[in-house]
Design a protein around this motif. Structure first.
Motif, PDB file in Angstrom:
ATOM      1  N   THR A  47      -4.671   8.191   5.636  1.00  0.00           N
ATOM      2  CA  THR A  47      -4.043   8.298   4.301  1.00  0.00           C
ATOM      3  C   THR A  47      -3.017   7.190   4.016  1.00  0.00           C
ATOM      4  N   ALA A  48      -2.185   6.845   5.018  1.00  0.00           N
ATOM      5  CA  ALA A  48      -1.152   5.812   4.789  1.00  0.00           C
ATOM      6  C   ALA A  48      -1.806   4.463   4.509  1.00  0.00           C
ATOM      7  N   ARG A  49      -2.832   4.112   5.315  1.00  0.00           N
ATOM      8  CA  ARG A  49      -3.535   2.832   5.104  1.00  0.00           C
ATOM      9  C   ARG A  49      -4.202   2.809   3.728  1.00  0.00           C
ATOM     10  N   LEU A  50      -4.779   3.965   3.360  1.00  0.00           N
ATOM     11  CA  LEU A  50      -5.491   4.055   2.079  1.00  0.00           C
ATOM     12  C   LEU A  50      -4.512   3.860   0.906  1.00  0.00           C
ATOM     13  N   ARG A  51      -3.329   4.504   1.002  1.00  0.00           N
ATOM     14  CA  ARG A  51      -2.312   4.376  -0.062  1.00  0.00           C
ATOM     15  C   ARG A  51      -1.940   2.912  -0.277  1.00  0.00           C
ATOM     16  N   LEU A  52      -1.729   2.206   0.831  1.00  0.00           N
ATOM     17  CA  LEU A  52      -1.331   0.801   0.752  1.00  0.00           C
ATOM     18  C   LEU A  52      -2.449  -0.061   0.174  1.00  0.00           C
ATOM     19  N   LEU A  53      -3.683   0.196   0.647  1.00  0.00           N
ATOM     20  CA  LEU A  53      -4.825  -0.606   0.179  1.00  0.00           C
ATOM     21  C   LEU A  53      -5.071  -0.397  -1.310  1.00  0.00           C
ATOM     22  N   GLN A  54      -4.974   0.856  -1.757  1.00  0.00           N
ATOM     23  CA  GLN A  54      -5.203   1.143  -3.188  1.00  0.00           C
ATOM     24  C   GLN A  54      -4.157   0.442  -4.068  1.00  0.00           C
ATOM     25  N   GLU A  65       9.542  -3.587   0.358  1.00  0.00           N
ATOM     26  CA  GLU A  65      10.244  -2.338   0.028  1.00  0.00           C
ATOM     27  C   GLU A  65       9.316  -1.349  -0.667  1.00  0.00           C
ATOM     28  N   ALA A  66       8.457  -1.870  -1.569  1.00  0.00           N
ATOM     29  CA  ALA A  66       7.531  -0.973  -2.274  1.00  0.00           C
ATOM     30  C   ALA A  66       6.598  -0.287  -1.283  1.00  0.00           C
ATOM     31  N   ALA A  67       6.143  -1.034  -0.278  1.00  0.00           N
ATOM     32  CA  ALA A  67       5.215  -0.469   0.713  1.00  0.00           C
ATOM     33  C   ALA A  67       5.902   0.533   1.632  1.00  0.00           C
ATOM     34  N   THR A  68       7.072   0.156   2.151  1.00  0.00           N
ATOM     35  CA  THR A  68       7.710   1.007   3.169  1.00  0.00           C
ATOM     36  C   THR A  68       8.497   2.169   2.564  1.00  0.00           C
ATOM     37  N   LYS A  69       9.100   1.950   1.375  1.00  0.00           N
ATOM     38  CA  LYS A  69       9.944   3.010   0.805  1.00  0.00           C
ATOM     39  C   LYS A  69       9.192   3.855  -0.218  1.00  0.00           C
ATOM     40  N   LYS A  72       5.862   4.814   1.479  1.00  0.00           N
ATOM     41  CA  LYS A  72       6.143   5.426   2.802  1.00  0.00           C
ATOM     42  C   LYS A  72       5.107   5.038   3.867  1.00  0.00           C
ATOM     43  N   VAL A  73       4.776   3.743   3.903  1.00  0.00           N
ATOM     44  CA  VAL A  73       3.827   3.237   4.913  1.00  0.00           C
ATOM     45  C   VAL A  73       4.630   2.674   6.082  1.00  0.00           C
ATOM     46  N   PRO A  74       4.422   3.131   7.327  1.00  0.00           N
ATOM     47  CA  PRO A  74       5.186   2.611   8.468  1.00  0.00           C
ATOM     48  C   PRO A  74       4.883   1.127   8.701  1.00  0.00           C
ATOM     49  N   SER A  75       5.890   0.410   9.221  1.00  0.00           N
ATOM     50  CA  SER A  75       5.720  -1.027   9.471  1.00  0.00           C
ATOM     51  C   SER A  75       4.629  -1.281  10.519  1.00  0.00           C
ATOM     52  N   SER A  76       4.420  -0.316  11.435  1.00  0.00           N
ATOM     53  CA  SER A  76       3.370  -0.481  12.456  1.00  0.00           C
ATOM     54  C   SER A  76       1.987  -0.539  11.813  1.00  0.00           C
ATOM     55  N   VAL A  77       1.777   0.253  10.748  1.00  0.00           N
ATOM     56  CA  VAL A  77       0.489   0.260  10.023  1.00  0.00           C
ATOM     57  C   VAL A  77       0.282  -1.096   9.341  1.00  0.00           C
ATOM     58  N   ILE A  78       1.354  -1.624   8.735  1.00  0.00           N
ATOM     59  CA  ILE A  78       1.254  -2.937   8.053  1.00  0.00           C
ATOM     60  C   ILE A  78       0.898  -4.020   9.075  1.00  0.00           C
ATOM     61  N   SER A  79       1.555  -3.986  10.243  1.00  0.00           N
ATOM     62  CA  SER A  79       1.286  -4.977  11.301  1.00  0.00           C
ATOM     63  C   SER A  79      -0.167  -4.916  11.761  1.00  0.00           C
ATOM     64  N   LYS A  80      -0.728  -3.681  11.905  1.00  0.00           N
ATOM     65  CA  LYS A  80      -2.125  -3.499  12.362  1.00  0.00           C
ATOM     66  C   LYS A  80      -3.089  -4.090  11.335  1.00  0.00           C
ATOM     67  N   LEU A  81      -2.820  -3.805  10.032  1.00  0.00           N
ATOM     68  CA  LEU A  81      -3.712  -4.322   8.986  1.00  0.00           C
ATOM     69  C   LEU A  81      -3.630  -5.852   8.904  1.00  0.00           C
ATOM     70  N   GLU A  82      -2.440  -6.397   9.207  1.00  0.00           N
ATOM     71  CA  GLU A  82      -2.297  -7.859   9.200  1.00  0.00           C
ATOM     72  C   GLU A  82      -3.103  -8.469  10.355  1.00  0.00           C
ATOM     73  N   SER A  83      -3.036  -7.852  11.536  1.00  0.00           N
ATOM     74  CA  SER A  83      -3.795  -8.379  12.690  1.00  0.00           C
ATOM     75  C   SER A  83      -5.304  -8.239  12.480  1.00  0.00           C
ATOM     76  N   ASP A  84      -5.719  -7.244  11.641  1.00  0.00           N
ATOM     77  CA  ASP A  84      -7.152  -7.074  11.326  1.00  0.00           C
ATOM     78  C   ASP A  84      -7.619  -8.025  10.222  1.00  0.00           C
TER      79      ASP A  84
END
Length: 662
Positions: A47-54, A65-69, A72-84
């Motif tokens: 769900t968190a990844r989907l919210r960010l992608l949408q 700030e829009a993503a994390t606050k 509410k997407v954790p920074s670890s999820v953002i880092s994983k999507l960046e590495s992918d």
């Protein structure tokens, strides 16, 4: 001063604050790829990844700030999507910006012949490597700011930066408004209301060449521009340009030295130049430019003097003369604005007993307490407070009252006399918070008030076209200060105050209330005649050998024990006499004239305020024609005190050509 005091003065930010980072997230996938990945995330309940992608599919770039606050997407999820390889995190420096843009950029005005002459003269001298300072003497409302804007534009074309010095933080609001409207985001400020991080960021922006102009009081001088071309010093006569704490430097002298070191030029501007600057211009040490016309097309305001002795004889016990009351009534009826200026804050100047003459004084300072609202007596030097007294502590009389002539009292009287009037008050009590200057001035500029009541800060450089009446209450208060500048200060304040009226299309009027209507500083201010004042005041300075005719050094000895302060000062006077005798003997041996090195010491004496915060002060005044002689004498005295145990409980300060009461 000590080296550490000097360094603290010139380093604008005293603590290291990290750079602020601005991060944004950008989607790297094409629309079809993103939709496919979104469907996959939905199946896996990510769900968190989907919210960010949408969100990124709607706006391809969003803030961190829009993503994390918000999402509410954790920074670890953002880092994983960046590495992918789904997204990219961009990082840049975010400067703390102390000013908001105040309106769109404006077209430059066509300059008058006098204005253009000053601009051409200063820029041509700069191009010809003539680095003599320039003095612009322009009457109030003659458009000095437009000249400054044109000069800065000339500097920008030459690839150089500019520092604009203003005497009061209160002036920042209007000055920044006009400069940002012309030069946009390449303008910033430097003053004491900024946070450490904001100060540091303005220095970084200046150093990296991202700013063309910095505006502020004397501390703005030390912003590190790599290619400084011009220092503009507006209202150069102002007292606040002289530091009253160590190091006791004057911004004018410091700016001149900085201009020399930076291959820049110094430009001074004032409607009432200091005697120092004007005499240098007369001698040819400065280039001199005069602006004699009001740009609104209007003339200078009509000035009337109200004799307060006469008012009292006629039974008027109000703090407003009959004439000022009538003019205020008239302005309120015509929906025009007025300004009332008093060089005092608080509810009263002092509280005294009408029976025995007792004055309520601060127990820690040699000054009277001032009455404030809420039944408080306050010391304006150390902040000591006590409840107001009902009976005289000396004789028990009930006739102990405040001398009611403070800004709060003015405001109260106005409300009684004109209940319909909307009144704003601006003094040190109402401008304690960071944006209070801005709020009060903006409200008055919008027309939210009919009358602005205040102390010195309201008469300096502000431009309100709707103001057609200025009232100066107790104009001669500044004449009674024990300071040789008293007449000069009074003339400058009255001229500046009068200059606030009639800056728009309507003519202006000024009422100066005084007990000394015949004093030359009041009379020349009424006529707005600077030259007449200058001639008369310089005559007094010549007779009494005061600056700028001669130079003066004041030595202040301060100690917790009055006798210790006096003994230290006495030792210094003896050392001065010994030094002088040695110099005289040495010069006579080689046949030189001793007159040019002769110094005239006076003291030890009590300064105007002989005790502050339980510290006693004694002063020695030394006058001589040659400035360098005073520097040599100061060096000799410092050397004498260095290993002398007699000075272990005394603080000694040196002040060259002091600017205020001592």
């Amino acid at each position: 001063s000590t080296m550490i005091q000097a360094l603290k003065t010139v380093l604008p930010a005293r603590a290291t604050v990290g750079e602020k980072e601005r991060k944004s997230i950008e989607l790297l996938l094409q629309d079809a790829q993103a939709q496919e990945l979104a469907a996959q995330m939905e199946r896996k309940h990510q769900t968190a990844r989907l919210r960010l992608l949408q969100e990124l599919m709607t706006n391809r770039t969003i803030s961190w700030e829009a993503a994390t606050k918000r999402l509410k997407v954790p920074s670890s999820v953002i880092s994983k999507l960046e590495s992918d390889g789904v997204l990219k995190v961009h990082s840049s420096v975010a400067y703390r910006n102390p000013i908001r843009r105040m309106g769109e950029e404006t077209e430059k005005k066509t300059l008058s012949e006098e204005q253009q002459g000053a601009v051409n003269g200063i820029l041509n001298a700069f191009d010809q490597n003539d680095r003599r300072p320039s003095l612009i003497h322009g009457i109030t409302g003659s458009g000095k700011t437009e000249v400054y804007l044109a000069l800065i534009e000339g500097m920008i074309k030459r690839g150089r930066q500019s520092i604009v010095l203003i005497p009061e933080i209160a002036l920042t609001y209007q000055t920044v408004q006009r400069f940002t409207a012309r030069f946009g985001d390449r303008v910033s400020v430097m003053n004491s209301t900024l946070s450490v991080g904001e100060k540091q960021d303005q220095c970084r922006r200046a150093e990296r060449g991202e700013l063309d102009v910095i505006i502020g009081p004397r501390s703005a001088l030390f912003v590190p521009f790599p290619n400084l071309g011009m220092i503009l010093m507006d209202e150069e006569h102002e007292l606040s340009y002289k530091s009253e704490t160590s190091p006791k430097y004057h911004a004018r002298e410091t700016a001149q030295k900085l201009a020399e070191l930076s291959d820049a030029t110094l430009v001074l501007g004032s409607a009432t130049p200091s005697l120092e600057a004007y005499s240098r211009a007369q001698r040819g040490d400065y280039h001199f430019y005069k602006l004699t016309k009001r740009l609104t097309g209007g003339s200078l305001p009509r000035v009337e003097i109200a004799d307060l002795r006469e008012e009292l004889r006629n039974g008027n016990r109000s703090i407003f003369s009959v004439s000022l009351q009538e003019k205020l009534r008239d302005r309120l009826a015509r929906k025009e604005q007025s300004m009332l200026f008093l060089n005092r804050r608080g509810y009263a100047g002092f509280v005294s007993c009408r029976a025995c003459g007792y004055v309520c004084k601060c127990p820690h300072c040699d000054v009277s307490l001032s009455e404030h609202r809420g039944g408080r007596l306050v010391c304006h030097y150390c902040g000591y407070e006590q409840p107001a007294v009902k009976l005289c502590p000396s004789c028990g009389s009930k006739y102990i009252l405040g001398f009611r002539a403070g800004t709060e009292a003015m405001e109260e009287q106005l409300h009684k006399m004109f209940p319909q009037a909307r009144v704003l008050r601006m003094d040190a009590d109402t401008t304690r918070t960071r944006e209070s200057y801005e709020k009060i001035l903006a409200a008055f500029a919008r027309g939210d008030a009919d009358v602005l009541v205040g102390t010195q800060m309201i008469v300096k450089g502000h431009d309100f076209p709707a103001v057609t009446l200025v009232g100066v209450l107790a104009a001669d208060l500044s004449l009674y200060v024990s300071d040789y500048h008293a007449a000069e200060r009074t003339f400058q304040l009255l001229t500046q105050a009068a200059g606030r009226a009639g800056r728009g299309s309507e003519p202006g009027e000024v009422v100066i209330q005084t007990y000394r209507p015949d004093h030359y500083s009041v009379q020349t201010a009424k006529e707005q005649d600077y030259e007449a004042f200058y001639e008369q005041e310089m005559e007094y300075r010549r007779m009494l050998l005061y600056p700028p005719v001669w130079n003066m050094l004041v030595i202040l000895c301060a100690s917790k024990q009055e006798q210790t302060a006096y003994d230290s000062a006495k030792l210094l006077v003896q050392e001065i006499d010994t030094w002088q005798e040695n110099i005289k003997a040495a010069m006579e041996r080689v046949g030189e004239d001793f007159k040019k090195k002769r110094v005239f010491p006076v003291g030890p004496a009590d300064p105007a305020v002989a005790k502050v915060n339980d510290i006693y002060k004694k002063v020695i005044y030394i006058k001589t024609k040659d400035y360098q002689t005073l520097v040599e004498l100061k060096d000799r005295l410092e050397h004498y005190m260095r290993d002398n145990r007699a000075f272990k409980d005394t603080v000694v300060q040196f002040d060259f050509n002091p600017m205020s009461g001592f």
